[in-house]
Design a protein around this motif. Structure first.
Motif, PDB file in Angstrom:
ATOM      1  N   SER A  73     -10.699  10.803   1.947  1.00 53.48           N
ATOM      2  CA  SER A  73     -10.101  11.591   0.877  1.00 53.48           C
ATOM      3  C   SER A  73     -11.133  12.586   0.344  1.00 53.48           C
ATOM      4  O   SER A  73     -12.301  12.219   0.142  1.00 53.48           O
ATOM      5  CB  SER A  73      -9.661  10.656  -0.255  1.00 53.48           C
ATOM      6  OG  SER A  73      -9.274  11.397  -1.377  1.00 53.48           O
TER       7      SER A  73
ATOM      8  N   ILE B  13      -9.882   5.085   0.111  1.00 56.17           N
ATOM      9  CA  ILE B  13     -10.995   6.002   0.361  1.00 56.17           C
ATOM     10  C   ILE B  13     -10.755   6.800   1.638  1.00 56.17           C
ATOM     11  O   ILE B  13     -11.013   7.991   1.709  1.00 56.17           O
ATOM     12  CB  ILE B  13     -12.323   5.222   0.503  1.00 56.17           C
ATOM     13  CG1 ILE B  13     -12.571   4.323  -0.700  1.00 56.17           C
ATOM     14  CG2 ILE B  13     -13.488   6.149   0.776  1.00 56.17           C
ATOM     15  CD1 ILE B  13     -12.770   5.029  -1.987  1.00 56.17           C
TER      16      ILE B  13
ATOM     17  N   ASP C  27       0.809  -1.225   0.000  1.00 55.76           N
ATOM     18  CA  ASP C  27       0.000   0.000   0.000  1.00 55.76           C
ATOM     19  C   ASP C  27       0.844   1.278   0.000  1.00 55.76           C
ATOM     20  O   ASP C  27       0.309   2.377   0.047  1.00 55.76           O
ATOM     21  CB  ASP C  27      -0.919   0.012   1.237  1.00 55.76           C
ATOM     22  CG  ASP C  27      -1.873  -1.159   1.262  1.00 55.76           C
ATOM     23  OD1 ASP C  27      -2.502  -1.431   0.221  1.00 55.76           O
ATOM     24  OD2 ASP C  27      -1.989  -1.795   2.332  1.00 55.76           O
TER      25      ASP C  27
ATOM     26  N   SER D 202       0.575   8.986  -1.288  1.00 56.63           N
ATOM     27  CA  SER D 202      -0.275   9.943  -2.022  1.00 56.63           C
ATOM     28  C   SER D 202      -1.366  10.507  -1.118  1.00 56.63           C
ATOM     29  O   SER D 202      -1.659  11.711  -1.155  1.00 56.63           O
ATOM     30  CB  SER D 202      -0.918   9.271  -3.234  1.00 56.63           C
ATOM     31  OG  SER D 202       0.052   8.962  -4.188  1.00 56.63           O
ATOM     32  N   TYR D 203      -1.964   9.635  -0.307  1.00 59.52           N
ATOM     33  CA  TYR D 203      -3.012  10.064   0.624  1.00 59.52           C
ATOM     34  C   TYR D 203      -2.434  11.060   1.633  1.00 59.52           C
ATOM     35  O   TYR D 203      -3.032  12.106   1.887  1.00 59.52           O
ATOM     36  CB  TYR D 203      -3.589   8.834   1.330  1.00 59.52           C
ATOM     37  CG  TYR D 203      -4.845   9.076   2.132  1.00 59.52           C
ATOM     38  CD1 TYR D 203      -6.098   8.967   1.532  1.00 59.52           C
ATOM     39  CD2 TYR D 203      -4.792   9.381   3.483  1.00 59.52           C
ATOM     40  CE1 TYR D 203      -7.261   9.162   2.257  1.00 59.52           C
ATOM     41  CE2 TYR D 203      -5.947   9.584   4.212  1.00 59.52           C
ATOM     42  CZ  TYR D 203      -7.172   9.472   3.593  1.00 59.52           C
ATOM     43  OH  TYR D 203      -8.327   9.666   4.315  1.00 59.52           O
TER      44      TYR D 203
ATOM     45  N   LEU E 113     -10.726   0.774   1.764  1.00 59.49           N
ATOM     46  CA  LEU E 113     -10.474   0.680   0.330  1.00 59.49           C
ATOM     47  C   LEU E 113     -11.714   0.212  -0.416  1.00 59.49           C
ATOM     48  O   LEU E 113     -12.515  -0.554   0.128  1.00 59.49           O
ATOM     49  CB  LEU E 113      -9.347  -0.321   0.079  1.00 59.49           C
ATOM     50  CG  LEU E 113      -8.036   0.004   0.801  1.00 59.49           C
ATOM     51  CD1 LEU E 113      -7.444  -1.236   1.407  1.00 59.49           C
ATOM     52  CD2 LEU E 113      -7.070   0.649  -0.151  1.00 59.49           C
ATOM     53  N   ASP E 114     -11.831   0.661  -1.669  1.00 57.53           N
ATOM     54  CA  ASP E 114     -12.920   0.148  -2.495  1.00 57.53           C
ATOM     55  C   ASP E 114     -12.470  -1.137  -3.183  1.00 57.53           C
ATOM     56  O   ASP E 114     -11.340  -1.605  -2.983  1.00 57.53           O
ATOM     57  CB  ASP E 114     -13.429   1.206  -3.479  1.00 57.53           C
ATOM     58  CG  ASP E 114     -12.441   1.604  -4.555  1.00 57.53           C
ATOM     59  OD1 ASP E 114     -11.424   0.903  -4.756  1.00 57.53           O
ATOM     60  OD2 ASP E 114     -12.686   2.629  -5.217  1.00 57.53           O
TER      61      ASP E 114
ATOM     62  N   ASP F 165     -11.533  -1.702  -6.078  1.00 59.84           N
ATOM     63  CA  ASP F 165     -10.383  -1.513  -6.970  1.00 59.84           C
ATOM     64  C   ASP F 165      -9.117  -1.132  -6.203  1.00 59.84           C
ATOM     65  O   ASP F 165      -8.123  -0.727  -6.821  1.00 59.84           O
ATOM     66  CB  ASP F 165     -10.695  -0.440  -8.013  1.00 59.84           C
ATOM     67  CG  ASP F 165     -11.807  -0.857  -8.955  1.00 59.84           C
ATOM     68  OD1 ASP F 165     -11.863  -2.061  -9.308  1.00 59.84           O
ATOM     69  OD2 ASP F 165     -12.626   0.009  -9.322  1.00 59.84           O
ATOM     70  N   GLU F 166      -9.178  -1.239  -4.858  1.00 61.23           N
ATOM     71  CA  GLU F 166      -8.043  -0.919  -3.983  1.00 61.23           C
ATOM     72  C   GLU F 166      -7.715   0.571  -3.946  1.00 61.23           C
ATOM     73  O   GLU F 166      -6.600   0.961  -3.590  1.00 61.23           O
ATOM     74  CB  GLU F 166      -6.795  -1.732  -4.359  1.00 61.23           C
ATOM     75  CG  GLU F 166      -6.905  -3.201  -4.041  1.00 61.23           C
ATOM     76  CD  GLU F 166      -6.643  -3.551  -2.586  1.00 61.23           C
ATOM     77  OE1 GLU F 166      -5.634  -3.103  -2.017  1.00 61.23           O
ATOM     78  OE2 GLU F 166      -7.476  -4.274  -2.008  1.00 61.23           O
ATOM     79  N   ASN F 167      -8.670   1.433  -4.310  1.00 65.59           N
ATOM     80  CA  ASN F 167      -8.487   2.869  -4.119  1.00 65.59           C
ATOM     81  C   ASN F 167      -8.611   3.174  -2.637  1.00 65.59           C
ATOM     82  O   ASN F 167      -9.521   2.669  -1.975  1.00 65.59           O
ATOM     83  CB  ASN F 167      -9.535   3.664  -4.893  1.00 65.59           C
ATOM     84  CG  ASN F 167      -9.366   3.536  -6.383  1.00 65.59           C
ATOM     85  OD1 ASN F 167      -8.293   3.791  -6.910  1.00 65.59           O
ATOM     86  ND2 ASN F 167     -10.412   3.123  -7.068  1.00 65.59           N
TER      87      ASN F 167
ATOM     88  N   LYS G 199      -0.005   4.343  -2.462  1.00 62.48           N
ATOM     89  CA  LYS G 199      -1.310   4.964  -2.233  1.00 62.48           C
ATOM     90  C   LYS G 199      -1.363   5.685  -0.891  1.00 62.48           C
ATOM     91  O   LYS G 199      -2.008   6.721  -0.755  1.00 62.48           O
ATOM     92  CB  LYS G 199      -2.453   3.959  -2.404  1.00 62.48           C
ATOM     93  CG  LYS G 199      -2.542   2.878  -1.392  1.00 62.48           C
ATOM     94  CD  LYS G 199      -3.673   1.902  -1.677  1.00 62.48           C
ATOM     95  CE  LYS G 199      -3.220   0.979  -2.755  1.00 62.48           C
ATOM     96  NZ  LYS G 199      -4.026  -0.143  -3.044  1.00 62.48           N
TER      97      LYS G 199
END
Length: 167
Positions: free
Chosen positions: A99, A74, A10, A16-17, A67-68, A70-72, A13
């Motif tokens: 986010s 959230i 992870d 970035s978060y 996470l959603d 698609d592994e975004n 991501k």
């Protein structure tokens, strides 16, 4: 949607978060140190905190990612296993963030609900969740999960509304 502990995979991501929040993530715990420390060191500190190896003045805590499919990433949420005086007065058992691009879609309420299940597993009977008096969205998330307003307390960061959720 899934609530799970952070893993090495992870890294990008999470960084970035953290950048989205300028490394000041509510519910980000040790991830707020990413600007000064490398990812592996921060992840190790998070694992230590969950195991009860904590710095002076801190309590054991479990860090989760929301996470959603698609592994975004959230949101992030931290479950503190106990309360210090500061946590009791201002920050509570649970801190969280969503986010900005995923806000106002019900994710905060769902993430908190999932975290409350984790709190039950720890044996907590009730949890304290707080938010800034200006944060109507967060207040709604807390109330949607059964939060009962107790009072407001002020420190140098502003006014904190305190809510208890019975588990």
């Amino acid at each position: 949607m899934i609530l799970r502990r952070p893993e090495i995979r992870d890294r990008d991501k999470i960084i970035s978060y953290a950048e989205e929040f300028n490394y000041d993530i509510c519910g980000g715990g040790k991830f707020n140190e990413l600007k000064e420390r490398d990812f592996d060191a921060v992840l190790n500190k998070i694992r230590d905190e969950e195991a009860g190896i904590v710095d002076e003045g801190r309590v054991p805590a479990t860090q989760f990612l929301y996470l959603d499919d698609d592994e975004n990433l959230i949101g992030m949420i931290q479950l503190r296993h106990g309360l210090t005086d500061y946590l009791l007065n201002y920050a509570g058992h649970i801190g969280y963030s969503i986010s900005p691009k995923f806000r106002k879609k019900g994710h905060g309420s769902n993430m908190l609900k999932a975290c409350l299940c984790e709190a039950r597993k720890l044996g907590l009977e009730r949890v304290l969740v707080t938010c800034g008096d200006w944060n109507k969205g967060s207040r709604g998330v807390i109330e949607n999960n059964g939060g009962v307003y107790e009072d407001a307390r002020e420190d140098e960061d502003g006014v904190h509304l305190r809510f208890w959720i019975q588990l």
